[in-house]
Scaffold this motif. Structure first.
Motif, PDB file in Angstrom:
ATOM      1  N   LEU A   1     -43.874   6.290 -59.224  1.00 57.22           N
ATOM      2  CA  LEU A   1     -45.186   6.829 -59.591  1.00 57.22           C
ATOM      3  C   LEU A   1     -45.955   5.854 -60.477  1.00 57.22           C
ATOM      4  CD1 LEU A   1     -45.960  10.469 -60.640  1.00 57.22           C
ATOM      5  CD2 LEU A   1     -46.871   8.577 -61.966  1.00 57.22           C
TER       6      LEU A   1
ATOM      7  N   SER B   1     -39.447  16.552 -59.895  1.00 58.29           N
ATOM      8  CA  SER B   1     -40.353  15.715 -60.687  1.00 58.29           C
ATOM      9  C   SER B   1     -41.410  16.533 -61.413  1.00 58.29           C
ATOM     10  CB  SER B   1     -41.038  14.685 -59.778  1.00 58.29           C
ATOM     11  OG  SER B   1     -41.853  15.329 -58.804  1.00 58.29           O
TER      12      SER B   1
ATOM     13  N   TRP C   1     -48.054  14.467 -55.418  1.00 57.69           N
ATOM     14  CA  TRP C   1     -48.806  14.189 -56.633  1.00 57.69           C
ATOM     15  C   TRP C   1     -50.085  13.437 -56.255  1.00 57.69           C
ATOM     16  CZ3 TRP C   1     -46.964  14.040 -62.053  1.00 57.69           C
ATOM     17  CH2 TRP C   1     -45.701  14.621 -62.235  1.00 57.69           C
TER      18      TRP C   1
END
Length: 571
Positions: free
Chosen positions: A369, A390, A432
């Motif tokens: 990320l 996560s 995400w």
């Protein structure tokens, strides 16, 4: 894609997949995919070369064209001079068409492959003395691959030259070549309806289809190079990469790049309208992949699509050896390996990519990320698939990293996905969406609203449909609903919270949940239809129903015992 095109692709997929499996039923998918995809690649570059050749031939004979060759200027030698001119490399490279030498052209391959192994081959390089054992169809294909690589530096070390060692008999390879030869990749109609597809579109679609089928056949290993098309399509439709630099640090076979190009083509009219001029639809793609064979699959995938690419000089570990250290991309999209354990190296201790904190050595989720976030341009946006853990884990500094990402306002949207979407894992996953600019970013000419300290949560766990007993998929309507919700929220145009599906949340609410980002915590439960039956009446009805079922069960048990006793089985 209209109905006729969909029917055409469905029929073509079934024909090719069934026929190819019939020819090579005993091969492992990991080997088989390189054979089939390699032949598809040669077919593509050869078809593109031949298409350009026919175009040039028409131009040489057209007095109105700059390339016109007047027969009067070539007395007695016109045909030979035209043939020689058709072999000028620059005519092809100027149109971004790969130069295909004579020994690698599909018709040459077809003619040679029909001869028995060991026969005198009419090969363009027949002056070379080759060992008798090399004269197989596998050798012919490897030789064609080598010739294409030699003449096109962009493809150096990209093609798989392993046909001669594949242990596939020459007649089988010859049949496979004949199969692709008999397939019309230049179809202009289907079932009596017109088709508006180029050979590149058809071959590109088939290449992607075969990648997906091989991923299914390989199971867990296949998932390392292939992300389900529906998930890629969802991310691309949410980010809308119309123009700019697109980067995938765990690119697999390059699915995100293909979908980005397809998205641009499908929305070309929209971009032209919004931009007030001809749609540019231009992206430049950057990628990295550690697996050598997968890196080659991706490069071939780009070449078939005509997409210019920069994948570095070769395969490399992204986290340990970043091949694009200075890249700042407008869009970053990736499906990195979930929960990687063996990834850490001491040299990463003070790496500048750790914007929100050093990731735990036992799990690479937040390393991926932050690597992606580091490579974002000042107005860039990104999306990555990660395991559900996560969103809530507090183990080994993960909670602090997530808190920092929220407090520094990088997080924009979280999407919880349904299970059974992946061929290689049953681990629940989420997407995400992060950005460096929540204040006044732009989507083409449409200005997004100021979204600072605001976050969107989408719970899509109940969406999609079961395409078979094992795998779930998204319908186009599902993708559209999620993407439209995201864009409406970004632009402040028609967005509303929907219980059980989506919620717009402020920073204070996330703080109350200790920076846990699981959508279910914020969207709530979907409203249930009101139950008009009084509780006492319902309890009485259900109790009576249960008693009846017990009575029926006892009756059936008695009958079974009676029948068994008559057969000599007592209790």
């Amino acid at each position: 894609m209209n109905l006729t095109e969909q029917q055409f692709f469905d029929d073509l997929e079934k024909k090719l997949w069934t026929a190819a499996n019939k020819l090579l039923p005993s091969l492992d998918a990991a080997v088989y995919k390189h054979i089939v995809l390699g032949l598809l690649f040669i077919k593509y570059v050869s078809d593109a070369f031949e298409e350009r050749q026919q175009e040039l031939k028409a131009q040489f004979q057209d007095p109105a064209h700059d390339y016109y060759m007047n027969p009067a200027d070539y007395p007695g030698t016109y045909d030979a001079d035209v043939a020689a001119e058709l072999e000028v490399r620059d005519y092809y490279t100027e149109k971004n068409v790969f130069w295909v030498p004579l020994e690698a052209r599909w018709q040459t391959l077809v003619g040679c492959a029909q001869l028995l192994p060991g026969a005198a081959l009419p090969w363009p390089q027949a002056g070379k003395a080759e060992p008798e054992k090399m004269r197989t169809v596998g050798w012919l294909i490897d030789n064609a691959m080598e010739a294409i690589e030699r003449e096109n530096p962009k493809l150096k070390n990209v093609l798989n030259k392993t046909f001669v060692n594949s242990q596939i008999e020459s007649p089988k390879l010859a049949e496979l070549i004949a199969l692709f030869s008999d397939t019309n990749f230049h179809a202009t109609e289907h079932r009596g309806q017109p088709l508006n597809l180029k050979a590149k579109d058809i071959l590109g679609h088939i290449y992607e289809y075969f990648l997906g089928q091989f991923a299914l056949a390989e199971g867990k290993k296949g998932g390392q190079y292939y992300t389900p098309k529906a998930i890629v399509g969802l991310i691309v439709n949410m980010l809308q990469p119309f123009k700019g630099r697109v980067y995938d640090p765990a690119m697999g076979s390059g699915g995100f790049f293909v979908q980005s190009e397809d998205f641009i083509e499908q929305h070309a009219g929209l971009t032209a309208k919004n931009q007030g001029n001809k749609a540019s639809g231009q992206i430049s793609v950057y990628g990295q992949e550690s697996n050598p064979t997968t890196w080659k699959l991706a490069a071939m995938n780009m070449a078939i699509r005509g997409i210019d690419f920069n994948f570095g000089p070769g395969p490399a570990d992204t986290l340990l050896n970043d091949l694009h250290p200075d890249l700042r991309a407008d869009y970053v999209m990736a499906n990195p390996p979930f929960n990687m354990k063996e990834w850490w190296n001491a040299k990463l201790e003070n790496d500048p990519r750790w914007i929100a904190g050093t990731p735990p050595q036992s799990n690479a989720n937040f390393a991926w990320l932050q690597h992606m976030l580091y490579h974002l341009a000042p107005t860039g946006s990104m999306a990555l698939l990660l395991a559900n853990g996560s969103m809530s884990s507090n183990t080994n500094n993960e909670g602090e990293i997530r808190k920092r990402l929220v407090e520094d306002d990088y997080v924009e949207c979280m999407v919880a996905l349904p299970g059974q979407l992946f061929t290689n894992t049953q681990i629940p996953a989420c997407i995400w969406f992060l950005t460096r600019d929540k204040a006044n970013g732009f989507n083409l000419s449409k200005k997004k609203r100021d979204r600072r300290k605001q976050f969107l949560f989408i719970d899509a766990r109940q969406m999609g449909y079961m395409k078979d007993r094992v795998l779930r998929d998204f319908a186009p309507a599902d993708i559209q609903k999620i993407a439209d919700t995201f864009h409406a929220w970004q632009q402040g145009d028609g967005y509303e919270d929907v219980k059980g599906f989506c919620a717009s949340v402020g920073l204070d609410d996330i703080r109350k949940h200790e920076h846990v980002l699981t959508p279910g915590r914020y969207v709530g439960a979907e409203d249930q239809a009101e139950d008009l039956e009084a509780f006492a009446d319902k309890m009485a009805r259900l109790t009576a129903q249960l008693a009846g079922q017990f009575t029926e069960s006892a009756k059936l048990e008695s009958e079974i015992k009676k029948n068994l006793a008559e057969l000599g089985y007592g209790f």
